[in-house]
Design an enzyme around this catalytic site. Structure first.
Site, short mmCIF file in Angstrom:
data_model
loop_
_atom_site.label_atom_id
_atom_site.label_comp_id
_atom_site.label_asym_id
_atom_site.label_seq_id
_atom_site.Cartn_x
_atom_site.Cartn_y
_atom_site.Cartn_z
N ASP A 129 0.85 -1.19 0.00
CA ASP A 129 0.00 0.00 0.00
C ASP A 129 0.88 1.24 0.00
O ASP A 129 2.01 1.21 0.50
CB ASP A 129 -0.90 -0.01 1.23
N ASP A 133 -1.58 -0.61 6.21
CA ASP A 133 -1.81 -0.16 7.59
C ASP A 133 -3.19 0.41 7.80
O ASP A 133 -3.50 0.88 8.89
CB ASP A 133 -0.76 0.88 7.99
N ASP A 173 -7.21 -1.65 3.76
CA ASP A 173 -6.31 -2.74 3.38
C ASP A 173 -6.72 -4.08 3.96
O ASP A 173 -6.17 -5.12 3.60
CB ASP A 173 -4.87 -2.44 3.84
#
Length: 655
Positions: A347, A544, A548
């Site tokens: 990410d 995080d 996600d």
């Protein structure tokens, strides 16, 4: 000050409120008890204590009390896995648990209760610790739903009603005030504001919205008041879909057998068939006593004593050493999978980047002074809580011995939701806002170049003339590029998977050295992308944020970055980093690969012992005493080798 120093309003909005935080905490699930108070560990503790005391009593010549305690150790340990092994057998599933059950039964029938109790204790402890760790991955999903407010305001029959968010229906008209969370997915029908949708989309910077723009459930409204038409029910929106995706991914991952179980499946039927044939042969030749006893010795010879501890001792050693450096692996199964990774989906926001927007570039109109432009903009933005405003404020110069911005103070400040902010500073009419509100005029080429470099462009206007452009960007972590190179050196491909826009994502990916980029991904899109990658090779997902969570749960291994990551991300992941140093990522992979090699060697040794002992026991070359002695020696070797997994590679130790 003149009347001209009045004006419009700003797109800069608060990202949340104390009430939201309290609401999130109130909805969080009760934490699991510490291991020393976990009732699930009680049978294993009783088994271990009884085994030690029983052996001591037996050594002291108190045979009957010692035997009684050995039986207690056996029953307490067996209680944790024998019923489950039998249930799985009835469903046609075989595993190490069944082999351990058979081995313990054979040892008891031959009169070796202590050996059976030791097997039961070791396997019980390993299984209970594994179950405790895996259960943690299923907790905390309510942290996702906590983003939806308990009650929302709706307009029905011309009046305003306060109803539970779960009772919302598509078509309802929501009234969302400044700083409030949006109860369900919808479309703005009236009002302008900026909403922080990072919980769902992953975009690090709040987005300006107006009539016709969609907004997701759980997003935080900015300073403006919005009327939103619900497009989804309160019980079926983007956040509830995230929960469903995470639960489905965990269910699929739960079906993946561990390495030891995959080995045990063909071993169990072979051992049972051979033992039965040996006993049957005794009846055929007229000597059932000898051959039934030999069949039981065969069962003990084939018992996976070393196999049962080969994986746990290695995993516990490796996981323990990694946790001291901030790499928390939640289960042995996760550690096994961590050593197989060949691709990493990462990410962007908060993982590759700092999640702290900063002014990284300033372009000035001819004749303008950089410090004055920044000082005027910073003074105007000083009262805003928007992340972009914080970035502008931080970039403003602070002369020594004077006020925060020298002697500059903003007055008559008004915000225009979704556009920008205007006020009077040092006798000048200052406007700061987006390029949609303030055209860059002669700095248009600079604005396009800054946007192409992944920056959000903020225009500063002084007395009706564009004075400069501020480029705000969530910067890469300094170790990001080095991390990608370290991954490549291990043969691991890196992919960026983000909810941010394509241009911003590709600009940052190029700086980090990542070639493959999937941008503008919603949570379901991320999970689908990871699922597609899994078809090619084992894939880890690193993130995080709440957005996600489905991808983290879907991946071969989900890795949550940072102790301050969302609870949903940490709970959905298999591995959690307590810090943010990305260089731990490739080093953790290297550590897991080494541990997996040691684990494989241990399993190979355990199987070799079985292969050697099996024919010797079958032919009567070795009796029970010899078989037990070889097993004990093998267990010591396996334990000593497994402990080596605690040693970290030099690079890992320095990280």
């Amino acid at each position: 000050m003149s009347e001209e120093c009045c004006g419009g309003v700003g797109e800069f909005a608060p990202s949340g409120s104390a009430d939201d935080a309290a609401h999130d905490v109130a909805h969080a699930e009760a934490p699991r008890p510490p291991w020393w108070r976990d009732p699930a560990l009680l049978p294993s503790a009783i088994s271990g204590l009884a085994l030690v005391v029983g052996a001591a009593l037996d050594w002291a010549g108190l045979g009957i009390p010692g035997l009684a305690l050995q039986w207690l150790a056996l029953l307490a340990g067996a209680w944790t896995f024998v019923p489950g092994a039998i249930r799985r057998l009835l469903r046609g599933r075989l595993g190490v648990g069944l082999l351990m059950t058979i081995a313990a039964t054979g040892a008891v029938l031959l009169g070796h209760v202590g050996e059976a109790a030791a097997l039961a204790f070791l396997f019980s402890l390993a299984e209970t610790l594994e179950d405790r760790a895996m259960d943690r991955a299923k907790e905390g999903l309510r942290a996702l739903l906590a983003l939806v407010p308990e009650r929302v305001r709706v307009l029905r029959s011309g009046g305003e009603l306060l109803i539970p968010a779960a009772q919302l229906h598509a078509g309802d008209l929501l009234l969302v005030g400044a700083g409030e969370r949006i109860g369900t997915d919808g479309v703005v029908v009236e009002g302008r504001s900026a909403v922080d949708a990072s919980a769902v989309t992953g975009e690090s910077i709040p987005v300006a919205v107006g009539p016709g723009d969609p907004v997701p459930a759980g997003a935080v409204n900015g300073t403006g008041t919005l009327r939103i038409e619900a497009t989804a029910d309160g019980r079926d929106n983007s956040l509830t879909q995230i929960v469903a995706l995470v639960e489905q991914a965990h269910a699929r991952k739960g079906e993946r057998a561990r390495l030891a179980d995959r080995i045990a499946r063909p071993l169990v039927p072979v051992v049972l068939v051979v033992a039965a044939l040996v006993a049957l042969f005794g009846f055929v030749v007229g000597d059932p006593g000898t051959w039934v006893e030999r069949a039981l010795v065969v069962l003990v010879a084939a018992s996976p004593c070393a196999l049962a501890i080969a994986v746990p001792v290695t995993v516990i050693s490796a996981i323990g050493s990694a946790s001291k450096l901030g790499v928390v692996v939640k289960s042995g199964e996760a550690f096994e999978r961590l050593g197989t990774i060949r691709r990493v989906a990462i990410d962007k926001t908060g993982t590759l980047t700092r999640n702290e927007p900063r002014v990284v570039d300033v372009r000035l109109a001819r004749g303008r002074d950089r410090d004055r432009v920044l000082a005027l903009a910073g003074a105007l933005e000083a009262g805003s809580a928007h992340p972009l405003a914080a970035a502008v404020t931080a970039a403003a110069p602070r002369p020594a011995g004077r006020g925060e911005f020298g002697e500059l103070r903003a007055s008559e400040v008004v915000e225009d939701a979704g556009h920008g902010i205007v006020g009077c500073v040092d006798g000048a009419r200052v406007r700061v806002g987006s390029v949609r509100w303030l055209p860059p005029t002669e700095l248009q080429a600079d604005a396009e170049a800054m946007a192409a470099a992944g920056m959000t462009v903020v225009v500063v206007e002084l007395d009706g003339e564009v004075a400069g452009l501020l480029g705000v960007r969530d910067e890469l972590r300094p170790e990001a590029a080095e991390t990608i190179r370290m991954l490549a050196a291990q043969g691991i491909d890196a992919v960026m998977l983000t909810g941010d826009d394509e241009r911003t994502a590709r600009a940052l990916a190029a700086r980090a050295g990542i070639a493959e980029v999937h941008a503008e991904q919603l949570p379901a899109d991320k999970a689908a992308a990871v699922q597609a990658m899994l078809a090619e090779r084992p894939t880890a997902m690193v993130g995080d944020g709440i957005n996600d969570a489905p991808a983290l749960a879907t991946a071969t291994v989900g890795i949550a970055m940072g102790a301050h990551g969302s609870a949903a991300a940490v709970e959905s992941a298999d591995v959690a980093f307590t810090g943010h140093d990305l260089r731990l990522l490739p080093l953790a992979f290297a550590h897991a690969r080494r541990g997996r090699r040691i684990m494989t060697w241990n399993i190979g040794l355990a199987l070799a012992i079985i292969v050697v002992l099996f024919p010797l026991a079958l032919l009567g070359v070795l009796g029970l005493a010899g078989v037990v002695l070889v097993h004990e020696v093998a267990e010591v070797v396996v334990i000593l080798n497994g402990v080596r997994a605690a040693r970290r590679p030099p690079a890992f130790a320095r990280a």
